[in-house]
Structures are given as structure tokens and as C-alpha cells.
Design a protein around this motif. Structure first.
Motif, PDB file in Angstrom:
ATOM      1  N   LEU A 162       0.830  -1.208   0.000  1.00 22.11           N
ATOM      2  CA  LEU A 162       0.000   0.000   0.000  1.00 22.11           C
ATOM      3  C   LEU A 162       0.863   1.258   0.000  1.00 22.11           C
ATOM      4  O   LEU A 162       1.848   1.357   0.730  1.00 22.11           O
ATOM      5  N   SER A 163       0.460   2.241  -0.812  1.00 21.66           N
ATOM      6  CA  SER A 163       1.131   3.543  -0.787  1.00 21.66           C
ATOM      7  C   SER A 163       0.670   4.323   0.437  1.00 21.66           C
ATOM      8  O   SER A 163      -0.334   3.972   1.069  1.00 21.66           O
ATOM      9  N   ASN A 164       1.384   5.403   0.761  1.00 17.12           N
ATOM     10  CA  ASN A 164       0.997   6.230   1.910  1.00 17.12           C
ATOM     11  C   ASN A 164      -0.406   6.802   1.735  1.00 17.12           C
ATOM     12  O   ASN A 164      -1.189   6.850   2.685  1.00 17.12           O
ATOM     13  N   ASN A 165      -0.726   7.239   0.518  1.00 17.77           N
ATOM     14  CA  ASN A 165      -2.055   7.810   0.261  1.00 17.77           C
ATOM     15  C   ASN A 165      -3.154   6.766   0.452  1.00 17.77           C
ATOM     16  O   ASN A 165      -4.233   7.075   0.968  1.00 17.77           O
ATOM     17  N   GLU A 166      -2.878   5.532   0.039  1.00 15.83           N
ATOM     18  CA  GLU A 166      -3.859   4.464   0.223  1.00 15.83           C
ATOM     19  C   GLU A 166      -4.038   4.138   1.702  1.00 15.83           C
ATOM     20  O   GLU A 166      -5.160   3.861   2.153  1.00 15.83           O
ATOM     21  N   VAL A 167      -2.945   4.168   2.453  1.00 19.55           N
ATOM     22  CA  VAL A 167      -3.031   3.943   3.902  1.00 19.55           C
ATOM     23  C   VAL A 167      -3.869   5.029   4.555  1.00 19.55           C
ATOM     24  O   VAL A 167      -4.728   4.751   5.404  1.00 19.55           O
ATOM     25  N   VAL A 168      -3.633   6.284   4.157  1.00 20.01           N
ATOM     26  CA  VAL A 168      -4.405   7.410   4.698  1.00 20.01           C
ATOM     27  C   VAL A 168      -5.898   7.218   4.438  1.00 20.01           C
ATOM     28  O   VAL A 168      -6.728   7.402   5.341  1.00 20.01           O
ATOM     29  N   GLU A 169      -6.260   6.821   3.216  1.00 21.31           N
ATOM     30  CA  GLU A 169      -7.668   6.623   2.873  1.00 21.31           C
ATOM     31  C   GLU A 169      -8.285   5.493   3.685  1.00 21.31           C
ATOM     32  O   GLU A 169      -9.405   5.631   4.206  1.00 21.31           O
TER      33      GLU A 169
END
Length: 334
Positions: free
Chosen positions: A119-126
Motif C-alpha cells: 500500500l502507498s501512503n495515500n492508500e493507507v491514509v484513505e
């Protein structure tokens, strides 16, 4: 119904939120639940927990603890709860709950890393944001009124680690979504509450004059401005060329644009403002507030922070409108 209370450290927001819940309890003849989210580790946190316990000692709160996994907590509470009994709940506070889910070994971020290592950081945030908000939704389903306390940690220039940047992103997105759902959003400043209300969004195709939109990082400023001005041409102060920024009708990441100018050219405040408006005075400018928090150690960062403050002060004097956005909601300053 949902009520959101925000404010800085030591602002008096916790006491204000407790008093608000007591008022709601009286109006609806409901019992009061205090949902504590701070993990008791170390002397400092234990002292803070004791201080909060003393604050509510005579307010007849039923105290429950939920450090992570709010959805599971709600599921268990629902089994215990008498459906005929009216109750109101204070969640104190969202900033701790987000930190626990991100950094504690029992938090959802630990699970995500094991299940989805790519997972990318943006995906983790979402995913984190959705997970936390789902828990709040379930909490809202079983309680008459909910008061949620959160923290204003977004208005400073200090450069943090990737982990802390992610924390601010998640908390900012959670706060904005909670504010959309809330019937009231208030910011407590030194014990004084400021009520924020959604401004009626209108489609504005006419020229805006100079509209300065400010607020902490991750507060939904750009989304707010795009709804207000759907037709204007936007430029990114962080990525776009100086020429594009000067020609654009709207500028976001304005504080980073100032940093770029200061690093590349020796310009004073007046010259920067003149350069910005060399083409057209019709501008919408979105700028992060960076003057809060600790004074940076680095001399350039100190200079940059001060210049942003001086430039925005000058712009605010010239502006037709000045709006401060907190949790996605705009408050008119001018």
C-alpha cells in the motif's frame, strides 16, 4: 446528533466539551458516557488523565476506555446497552484515537502493513480514515448525541517525519468529514468558543476581487475554494512555474510559493506582493497558516515563517474577503 469541538493544546476545549455534554444531557434527560482514548503510558499522560478525571468527578459520567477499534467497542456496547435508555457520549479525543490506530501495535495500521505491504501512503491514509469514520458512524447509531473533541495541530511550519505527516493527513481528513456530518463545529481558543457555520455555497463565475483563504494544513481549504469558485484557473504554488502562478486566477500552496521565491530570489515583502499581482488583482489565494507552534531552529525557516505572516497580513488588508477554514468549514474574517 454530532457536535465537533476543536482547539489547540491547553485551550480549554475538554472542559468546554464536558459542559456541552452536560447541557445536552439535561435537555434530553440522558445519562452521560465519557469515552476515553488516551493510552496511559508514562508520568505525563497519567497526570493528564488524572486531571481530566478531576474535571469530571462531580459530573456523573460513566467512563469507558477505547484506545483502538472503535467499531468493535460499539458492537460490545450495543450488546450491553439498554435500548430504551437515552445516553449521550463524549469522545475525548479523536487526535489520540488516530494516533493509536497509526502507531500502537494494536492499531489498524499494524494490521494493514501485514495484510497489504504494498500500500502507498495515500492508500493507507484513505483506509485509516474510512476505518475511523466507520467507527464514529456506528457510535452515532446507538447514542442520542455525540460530542467529539479533536486537536488543532495543523497550523505551524515545522517539517516533520513522514509518519507525523501521515498522522496530520489522517486527522485532517477525519476532522473535515466529521465537520460535514456535525450539527455544530466550534473552536475553543483560550476558553472562548468560536462557532463555525457552513457558508451557503454559490456558483461564482464573476470576478472574485482578492479573496484570501487561510487555515491549517489538511483542513479542506482547496475543496472549499473549488466549490465557491468552480470556473477559475488554479495554479499549484509548490509545483507550477512562476509564470503560470502569476497568470493564474487562483493559487494554492501559496506559502510554498513564497518559500520558493525566498530561496531563488532576494525579494522583500513588497516586491513579492507586487510580483504576485503584476498581471491581475483578481485572485483567490489559499495559504497554510505556518506561524504557530515552536519557533524553528533553522534561520531560513524562521525568516520564511515570518515572511509568510507579513505577506498574508498585507494581503488581508487589501483583500475583499478573508476566510479561515477549520475542518472544511469557512468562517468569514472579513
Amino acid at each position: 446528533m454530532l457536535y465537533l469541538i476543536t482547539g489547540g493544546s491547553g485551550s480549554g476545549k475538554s472542559e468546554y466539551a464536558e459542559n456541552k455534554l452536560c447541557e445536552l444531557s439535561k435537555k434530553t434527560n440522558s445519562s452521560k458516557v465519557y469515552l476515553a482514548t488516551m493510552i496511559p503510558y508514562g508520568r505525563e499522560t497519567e497526570e493528564k488523565i488524572n486531571r481530566h478525571r478531576q474535571m469530571r468527578a462531580k459530573k456523573n459520567f460513566q467512563t469507558e476506555e477505547c484506545f483502538t477499534n472503535l467499531s468493535e467497542f460499539v458492537k460490545n456496547m450495543k450488546l450491553q446497552k439498554n435500548s430504551d435508555k437515552k445516553e449521550v457520549v463524549l469522545l475525548e479525543c479523536m487526535s489520540n484515537l488516530v494516533a493509536n490506530e497509526l502507531f500502537d501495535k494494536t492499531g489498524v495500521n499494524t494490521i494493514l502493513k501485514k495484510q497489504y505491504p504494498a500500500l502507498s501512503n495515500n492508500e493507507v491514509v484513505e483506509k485509516l480514515t474510512d476505518y475511523i469514520l466507520n467507527g464514529v458512524k456506528k457510535l452515532n447509531d446507538i447514542y442520542e448525541n455525540i460530542v467529539i473533541v479533536t486537536n488543532e495541530v495543523f497550523s505551524e511550519s515545522t517539517v516533520y517525519s513522514n509518519e507525523m505527516r501521515m498522522y496530520k493527513q489522517v486527522l485532517g481528513k477525519v476532522n473535515c468529514e466529521l465537520a460535514k456530518a456535525a450539527v455544530e463545529v466550534e473552536e475553543v481558543i483560550y476558553g472562548q468558543a468560536v462557532l463555525y457555520k457552513n457558508e451557503k455555497v454559490k456558483c461564482m463565475n464573476k470576478k472574485a476581487g482578492l479573496h484570501l483563504i487561510i487555515g491549517g494544513a489538511y483542513q479542506g481549504k482547496l475543496e472549499y475554494a473549488r466549490k465557491l469558485y468552480p470556473q477559475i484557473q488554479w495554479a499549484d504554488g509548490e509545483m507550477d512555474s512562476f509564470e503560470k502562478i502569476q497568470n493564474a486566477t487562483g493559487i494554492y500552496h501559496f506559502e510554498i510559493y513564497i518559500k520558493r521565491i525566498l530561496k531563488n530570489e532576494k525579494l522583500d515583502t513588497k516586491e513579492i506582493i507586487e510580483q504576485i499581482f503584476a498581471k491581475d488583482i483578481q485572485k483567490v489565494i489559499i495559504c497554510d497558516e505556518v506561524g504557530y507552534g515552536l519557533v524553528p531552529v533553522d534561520s531560513f525557516e524562521r525568516y520564511y515563517r515570518e515572511q509568510v505572516g507579513r505577506i498574508c497580513t498585507t494581503l488581508a488588508k487589501q483583500a475583499d474577503k478573508v476566510t479561515r477554514v477549520v475542518c472544511g468549514i469557512g468562517a468569514k474574517l472579513k
